[in-house]
Design an enzyme around this catalytic site. Structure first.
Site, PDB file in Angstrom:
ATOM      1  N   SER A  46      14.834 -36.367 -56.476  1.00 46.24           N
ATOM      2  CA  SER A  46      16.199 -36.520 -55.989  1.00 46.24           C
ATOM      3  C   SER A  46      16.362 -37.900 -55.372  1.00 46.24           C
ATOM      4  CB  SER A  46      16.518 -35.445 -54.951  1.00 46.24           C
ATOM      5  OG  SER A  46      17.794 -35.669 -54.397  1.00 46.24           O
ATOM      6  N   HIS A 104      17.378 -37.279 -60.515  1.00 47.75           N
ATOM      7  CA  HIS A 104      18.449 -36.392 -60.048  1.00 47.75           C
ATOM      8  C   HIS A 104      19.374 -37.156 -59.110  1.00 47.75           C
ATOM      9  CE1 HIS A 104      20.154 -32.383 -59.335  1.00 47.75           C
ATOM     10  NE2 HIS A 104      20.268 -32.733 -58.061  1.00 47.75           N
ATOM     11  N   ASP A 163      22.674 -36.953 -56.694  1.00 53.22           N
ATOM     12  CA  ASP A 163      23.535 -36.040 -55.935  1.00 53.22           C
ATOM     13  C   ASP A 163      24.869 -36.707 -55.641  1.00 53.22           C
ATOM     14  OD1 ASP A 163      21.979 -33.595 -55.456  1.00 53.22           O
ATOM     15  OD2 ASP A 163      20.590 -34.925 -54.426  1.00 53.22           O
ATOM     16  N   MET A 206      28.364 -36.223 -53.894  1.00 57.11           N
ATOM     17  CA  MET A 206      29.050 -35.404 -52.878  1.00 57.11           C
ATOM     18  C   MET A 206      30.343 -36.099 -52.462  1.00 57.11           C
ATOM     19  SD  MET A 206      25.772 -34.456 -50.487  1.00 57.11           S
ATOM     20  CE  MET A 206      24.144 -34.166 -51.204  1.00 57.11           C
ATOM     21  N   HIS A 209      24.420 -34.073 -60.332  1.00 57.18           N
ATOM     22  CA  HIS A 209      24.838 -32.808 -59.715  1.00 57.18           C
ATOM     23  C   HIS A 209      26.100 -33.082 -58.908  1.00 57.18           C
ATOM     24  CE1 HIS A 209      23.871 -29.569 -56.442  1.00 57.18           C
ATOM     25  NE2 HIS A 209      24.895 -29.223 -57.197  1.00 57.18           N
ATOM     26  N   MET A 255      28.730 -32.129 -56.508  1.00 54.62           N
ATOM     27  CA  MET A 255      29.147 -31.265 -55.403  1.00 54.62           C
ATOM     28  C   MET A 255      30.511 -31.747 -54.956  1.00 54.62           C
ATOM     29  SD  MET A 255      25.413 -31.015 -53.556  1.00 54.62           S
ATOM     30  CE  MET A 255      24.793 -32.488 -54.398  1.00 54.62           C
ATOM     31  N   MET A 261      20.763 -23.341 -56.343  1.00 60.21           N
ATOM     32  CA  MET A 261      20.519 -24.031 -55.078  1.00 60.21           C
ATOM     33  C   MET A 261      19.645 -23.151 -54.182  1.00 60.21           C
ATOM     34  SD  MET A 261      21.819 -26.999 -55.285  1.00 60.21           S
ATOM     35  CE  MET A 261      21.468 -27.450 -53.575  1.00 60.21           C
ATOM     36  N   PHE A 273      22.968 -31.673 -47.807  1.00 61.17           N
ATOM     37  CA  PHE A 273      22.029 -32.543 -47.110  1.00 61.17           C
ATOM     38  C   PHE A 273      20.615 -32.296 -47.613  1.00 61.17           C
ATOM     39  CE2 PHE A 273      25.594 -32.164 -44.204  1.00 61.17           C
ATOM     40  CZ  PHE A 273      25.787 -33.472 -43.797  1.00 61.17           C
ATOM     41  N   GLY A 274      19.781 -33.326 -47.574  1.00 65.77           N
ATOM     42  CA  GLY A 274      18.389 -33.195 -47.965  1.00 65.77           C
ATOM     43  C   GLY A 274      17.544 -32.723 -46.802  1.00 65.77           C
ATOM     44  N   GLY A 275      16.304 -32.374 -47.094  1.00 62.61           N
ATOM     45  CA  GLY A 275      15.339 -32.041 -46.053  1.00 62.61           C
ATOM     46  C   GLY A 275      15.453 -30.645 -45.478  1.00 62.61           C
ATOM     47  N   ASP A 326      16.767 -26.551 -56.664  1.00 63.69           N
ATOM     48  CA  ASP A 326      16.966 -27.741 -55.839  1.00 63.69           C
ATOM     49  C   ASP A 326      17.075 -27.324 -54.383  1.00 63.69           C
ATOM     50  OD1 ASP A 326      17.723 -30.106 -54.641  1.00 63.69           O
ATOM     51  OD2 ASP A 326      19.597 -30.338 -55.769  1.00 63.69           O
ATOM     52  N   GLY A 327      16.169 -27.867 -53.572  1.00 67.09           N
ATOM     53  CA  GLY A 327      16.246 -27.639 -52.131  1.00 67.09           C
ATOM     54  C   GLY A 327      14.957 -27.107 -51.546  1.00 67.09           C
ATOM     55  N   GLY A 328      14.273 -27.930 -50.770  1.00 65.17           N
ATOM     56  CA  GLY A 328      13.065 -27.487 -50.082  1.00 65.17           C
ATOM     57  C   GLY A 328      11.851 -27.308 -50.967  1.00 65.17           C
ATOM     58  N   GLY A 371      13.186 -34.025 -53.260  1.00 67.29           N
ATOM     59  CA  GLY A 371      13.445 -35.324 -52.653  1.00 67.29           C
ATOM     60  C   GLY A 371      12.400 -35.704 -51.639  1.00 67.29           C
ATOM     61  N   SER A 372      12.481 -35.087 -50.460  1.00 64.32           N
ATOM     62  CA  SER A 372      11.604 -35.438 -49.349  1.00 64.32           C
ATOM     63  C   SER A 372      10.134 -35.302 -49.696  1.00 64.32           C
ATOM     64  CB  SER A 372      11.916 -34.558 -48.127  1.00 64.32           C
ATOM     65  OG  SER A 372      13.294 -34.509 -47.864  1.00 64.32           O
TER      66      SER A 372
END
Length: 228
Positions: free
Chosen positions: A8, A33, A35, A37, A66, A68, A141, A147-149, A175-177, A197-198
């Protein structure tokens, strides 16, 4: 289903976006990826078509966008012209016009996809997968978008397992975590496209993390672990 690892770019250094993109590809990434927004559908505000257009000048990579956004139809033409590869919109923002969005996305030369928030029932995307002009990827999701992280939501894996059993050849993205501690659950549930991402950009060796993701997905796909 083929494993596709998509760092990401929201977690990258935006002042060096082109070099960050090249580095991720050197580390083994399949997709990048992006994002998008709008500050309305989600509270955060990130990038738009001009950034995609600028990045496209520096890479031929698959740009997995993506959206959003509140009005995804308004973004199809500019993102197609900018060089986006995939255009994934949210079902929550397109219940009345998803057919038109898919049609225009394909006409613009992009790959259509649909995403759903954690609170949205998985059956809401079935019509989009089964239509004569279907989406080609479903993004589940595993955090609240914006938000990331954030922390991975394991309960979302029920959606992934349901989709994989119902649509064996569908590209299913999460996507996410996602990280080394959560990839096994996602992969064994049937996800083959992994956004992170992170856990990638924050790693000392991003290539190792990407490799861990790929091996988890390939092993799960080979053994069809979601059927157990």
């Amino acid at each position: 289903m083929e494993a596709k690892i998509a760092p990401s770019m929201l977690s990258s250094d935006f002042s060096n976006l082109a070099s960050e993109a090249h580095y991720m590809l050197q580390c083994g990434a399949d997709w990048l990826h992006m994002d998008i927004m709008d500050g309305h559908f989600v509270p955060n505000l990130t990038i738009g078509a001009p950034v995609i257009q600028s990045l496209r000048k520096h890479t031929t990579a698959y740009l997995d966008c993506h959206l959003m956004v509140t009005n995804p139809l308004d973004y199809v033409e500019p993102f197609g012209k900018a060089g986006a590869s995939g255009f994934t919109f949210h079902i929550e923002a397109s219940k009345d016009n998803w057919k038109e969005i898919i049609r225009r996305v394909k006409a613009a030369g992009m790959r259509p996809g649909v995403s759903l928030k954690p609170g949205t029932s998985v059956d809401e995307v079935y019509p989009l997968i089964e239509d004569e002009e279907p989406v080609q990827i479903v993004l589940v999701m595993t955090v609240e978008p914006g938000f990331g992280g954030q922390k991975f939501m394991p309960e979302m894996m029920d959606k992934v397992r349901t989709l994989r059993k119902k649509y064996p050849s569908l590209d299913i993205e999460v996507d996410g975590g996602l990280g080394p501690s959560t990839i096994e659950l996602a992969a064994s549930s049937g996800a083959n496209c992994i956004v992170a991402g992170s856990s990638i950009f924050g790693a000392k060796e991003p290539a190792e993390v990407i490799s861990i993701f790929r091996k988890s997905v390939e092993g799960a796909q080979q053994n069809k672990q979601w059927q157990r």
